[in-house]
Scaffold this active site. Structure first.
Site, PDB file in Angstrom:
ATOM      1  CG  ASP B 215      47.888  27.881  43.186  1.00 44.01           C
ATOM      2  OD1 ASP B 215      48.519  28.952  43.114  1.00 44.01           O
ATOM      3  OD2 ASP B 215      46.649  27.817  43.084  1.00 44.01           O
ATOM      4  CG  HIS B 268      46.752  31.397  41.379  1.00 45.18           C
ATOM      5  ND1 HIS B 268      46.866  31.253  42.735  1.00 45.18           N
ATOM      6  CD2 HIS B 268      45.768  32.316  41.184  1.00 45.18           C
ATOM      7  CE1 HIS B 268      45.963  32.025  43.341  1.00 45.18           C
ATOM      8  NE2 HIS B 268      45.300  32.692  42.432  1.00 45.18           N
ATOM      9  CD  GLU B 339      42.801  35.158  43.873  1.00 48.62           C
ATOM     10  OE1 GLU B 339      42.247  35.681  44.840  1.00 48.62           O
ATOM     11  OE2 GLU B 339      43.618  34.218  43.976  1.00 48.62           O
TER      12      GLU B 339
END
Lengths: 595, 595
Positions: B215, B268, B339
């Site tokens: 990540d 990410h 996201e």
């Protein structure tokens, strides 16, 4: 009972030390001044202790610290630095003075005979220079704390053990009673794991293991007076012998930790007692009946309370207490007294007759009877101090008269009950559930629980979008624990009644598998709060932000030692100081003023 | 994709087996009939496998099961019984037939060559009688499940291994995709702990390890194509070599578990990528700015997204994907897509120019560009199936056109999004955060967080009396997980689009110390739900209450094997079936009707 307030204030007026070293011992010492930052080598093979008179506890403690330093070869895992990512931070570890090498630790102890009991002096001073290390303390218990600090000061870098510079430390606890509560009644906790908690208590300068040893669910204690009680242990393996208990007490003493036992009476009583006689108890075979509230007999299954009006119980209570009192060397003995349920006594003929005989009688009369009959038993030696949960005073089921000699442990209503109890003149141990209960936030554990059913209507979401069935939700984070100002708005007299605090881990959802990870490193936040405070001694502002890298490093230190404390953040946050802060403003907490 | 619905319904009409044995394998088999309860001895020293053709995976699996049975000598830790404490429960273990002793396990596998991939047949039947054990399965993956059941059937009592009686089992999963998500990007997870998860997956008949491997915080993967990426691992120790990854994949395959990798792009993305070139990324050195919401660049620190409009990234994405695609043998590859933050691209000149050039352009055009450029890269073989987080479709930052070939993993809005996505015709993996996120409820982890300050006014208590700073609080209990009817109110067509479910444990507050205790035994509740369902096949009522003793026993079984699953209850509740129920009424959950 808050220690050395005047000394503390005096020191707070001194200029603050510039924090310029990588090491960041936890808890922060009361006063720590780096005199220079020319690193000083330490020759661990030649390092030896100078102590006027041989003392086994001190020598053993020193050897443990030394061996830890040697085997860990610790380099700080999380170091403090300004939040800016561009400005390089002065690390403090300048050129090492290769001519200087510390070989001697000189320890002076004024009163080497002082017993490890509540209130014993734990102060120490330590001076590190190229000439050596000097530790001065009133008692050996202060010396042990000095060693805990020292082993966090020594780091391994560039292939050598070293301390980052000359340094002077003065240190002393704010409160004499600093601990954690463990519970081996709901689920068994092995000796191995209990000893590990003691190791971590000592490293964080906590000094009390409050051992809630049994509860209504199980009785793991082997007693000579009533050997049948241990039939209510969970298994033959899940028991404590007298030898086990003595081993824990002695192991803790060697590390400056007091073991305070708790036998929870007259509520929370079932296991063990029922093996002696079912007549000692009320309602122990009833349905706990949370589903029919008017008939509920216990706050959690299984029910059971000592039948206070049955005179047969007192010689038995006396025998059990007497045997345990001899096993635990601690002056403080916790005798429970929490969560007495009136409904339970509907199952007792004696108690029903008692109420029928005089309509004005209430549960207060029952609790008073318990106190009147047991206090002469419990005060078995002059030094004895009793501890009870605040319920004995604050609840409708409490007693009429509770002696001020009894220390009350507070777990409800946060600061409000601290204010109430200290205002009435009681000495208080702070364990407010809304800040210091480590078992909160894991949802409910009772089964056949329809509240977890989500019928997808969006309306039955209380257990999902709400507190999730944990009565004391949410989970208490280390920041929440540290930020707790439990003396806020108290008078100095009230503050003087605060003996300290305990973080509590009840074990309904705890056994060996999760004991350490649920306690640590969160208990270390409390450890600092009760040792040197949660506020900057000069400004009075909350220093949570300063604790961040210190507690992250301390957690890694515990991992390196082989324990299993929970990680608090992605490791990125250790490696990038303040990169995971919510506020870029490093003084945002100052708005909350001084306590 | 729900398996064998017609078979399932047909079997549901058969009379229910009388539950009269102590063993209670988890997940409950689809069909299990005790034919009698005369216990049958098993001679483990003479027990041998009969299999037409030698198969290494099957023989190894059998040896593992056999060795586990031999070394554990398991006796059920939690057995089912009626709630009444007076009525003795028929335990099933009647007289053992000392003449009968099982020595042979006959295994028939129809298609021993079937590869372990999504949708492979996992059905098995097993018949136990004094004459021996017969297992029939379509593939070896069904055989492995039979062994998982068998080792939970064999118990050690009265000094002998035995099965409680003659029994017939037909078993098959409801869904082909059943797993857990682990995250080695926020904190590293060791190989040892990952392998342990695979062991427990296999025992509970889960068949997918979704490995969110990196990540923005760290990149632990050693790649030949870009060896510099692993400089963003947390340390030299905290890395996975190609050999490590292959070992995990092979270890999992031996146990019938598929390893689905996830490389989270284009959001990410920071660690690793920035070692190749800072130009590949946007906003990777910005303040994440949750404190000034209009400038926030990431949902958590540190920020970073691939600069989608920079054409230089695609050959690099292709090289990295190609290398990883060869390491993982699984057809399903998860490529993230969650996201994406519009603000992050304020730091990209290329993207700002792109928006300025045409005022009608939005983030949807950016995401569409990403899909258009990467799908040809990601579809690198005919069998390839891509998985993405639902964000690519459901958020304002998602793409315009998302192919129905892409499997969407749903994590928001519970059943509503499941309804939405399956209604649109997408295949879905259910990971609704409100039921299946295992990391919820531990409070917030970002630091310098004033929300934990309680100024004792009683008004600033939101983080104490509220959700405590965990965005997806509360903690998801095993009952909450099991009760989740994620197909409620769906049409049969929609149900057909549900591939299965995963419980997810994000690692902001997870590393080796707590990995197993946060996943287990809660994942076992999901395991049963996706294998044989959370409802009684005959009545259609939630069978959470039936799962209670089964999951308590299963947890103890895992402890006995040396893992560290959390305890769910005081051990008293194991030893006193239903003594810890909230409702005395054992059918109280029936009010919630059928799904």
């Amino acid at each position: 009972m808050k220690f050395s307030t005047s000394t503390f204030v005096a020191l707070a007026l001194l200029p603050l030390a510039v924090i310029s070293a990588k090491v960041n011992p936890l808890p922060a010492p009361r006063s720590l001044d780096w005199l220079d930052t020319t690193a000083i080598a330490i020759d661990l093979d030649r390092l030896h202790l100078e102590l006027a008179n041989y003392n086994e506890i001190v020598h053993n403690a020193f050897d443990r610290s030394l061996n830890t330093v040697k085997s860990l070869k610790w380099t700080p895992a999380a170091v403090e630095a300004p939040i800016s990512k561009y400005q390089p931070f002065p690390t403090g570890l300048a050129k090492r003075d290769t001519n200087a090498s510390i070989e001697t630790i000189k320890v002076s102890i004024n009163d080497a005979a002082a017993d490890l009991q509540f209130g014993v002096n734990e102060t120490y001073t330590m001076a590190v220079s190229s000439g050596g290390i000097e530790i001065v303390s009133e008692t050996i218990w202060g010396t042990l704390h000095a060693f805990s600090t020292l082993q966090q000061l020594i780091i391994y870098e560039e292939g050598a053990f070293q301390i980052e510079g000359s340094v002077k430390i003065w240190d002393a606890p704010l409160y004499p009673h600093r601990g954690i509560l463990i519970d081996s009644g709901r689920n068994f906790l092995s000796l191995k794991l209990i000893l590990q908690q003691i190791d971590m208590l000592a490293l964080s300068k906590l000094n009390v293991l409050h051992w809630h040893i049994e509860d209504s669910q199980s009785w793991p204690i082997q007693l000579q007076s009533y050997p049948q009680m241990v039939k209510d242990a969970y298994s033959e393996r899940e028991q404590y012998s007298a030898q086990d208990i003595s081993y824990v007490v002695e192991y803790a003493k060697q590390r400056g930790v007091r073991v305070m036992p708790e036998i929870d009476m007259p509520g929370h009583s079932r296991a063990g007692w029922k093996q002696i006689s079912e007549d000692l108890l009320a309602c122990q075979d009833s349905w706990w009946s949370n589903d029919v509230w008017s008939e509920h007999t216990a706050v959690e299954p299984p029910p059971g309370q000592l039948d206070v009006l049955n005179e047969d119980i007192y010689p038995i209570v006396a025998n059990i207490y007497d045997e345990l009192s001899k096993l635990f060397t601690e002056n403080l003995f916790h005798v429970g007294a929490d969560e007495l349920q009136a409904n339970c006594y509907n199952f007792s003929t004696i108690l029903q007759d008692f109420f029928k005989a005089n309509a004005s009688r209430t549960m207060k009369d029952v609790s008073q009877r318990w106190l009147d009959r047991t206090l002469p038993i419990f005060y078995d030696k002059p030094e004895r101090k009793l501890v009870m949960w605040e319920d004995i005073l604050t609840t409708p089921e409490g007693a009429h008269n509770v002696s001020k000699d009894i220390i009350l442990q507070s777990w409800n209503n946060g600061i409000k009950n601290i204010d109430l109890l200290t205002g009435l003149g009681y000495d208080v141990i702070v364990s407010s559930s809304d800040h210091l209960y480590l078992d909160c936030g894991y949802g409910g554990w009772v089964t056949n629980d329809i509240r977890y059913v989500d019928d997808n209507s969006g309306t039955n979401e209380v257990f999902n979008t709400g507190l999730g069935g944990s009565w004391c939700a949410p989970y208490k984070t280390w920041q929440r624990i540290y930020d707790y100002d439990f003396t806020a708005n108290l008078t100095d007299t009230q503050k003087g009644h605060i003996l300290g605090a305990e973080a509590a881990l009840w074990s309904e959802q705890v056994d060996d598998t999760v004991l350490s990870s649920k306690i640590w490193p969160r208990a270390a936040a409390l450890a600092e709060s009760v040792w040197s405070g949660n506020r900057d001694p000069t400004t009075g502002f909350l220093r949570t932000n300063q604790l961040t890298q210190r507690i992250l490093n301390f957690r890694e230190y515990l991992v390196a030692l082989g324990y299993t404390p929970s990680p608090l953040v992605p490791k990125f946050c250790l490696q990038n100081p303040h990169g995971c802060d919510l506020y870029y403003n490093q003084t945002v907490m100052d708005q909350f003023g001084t306590n």
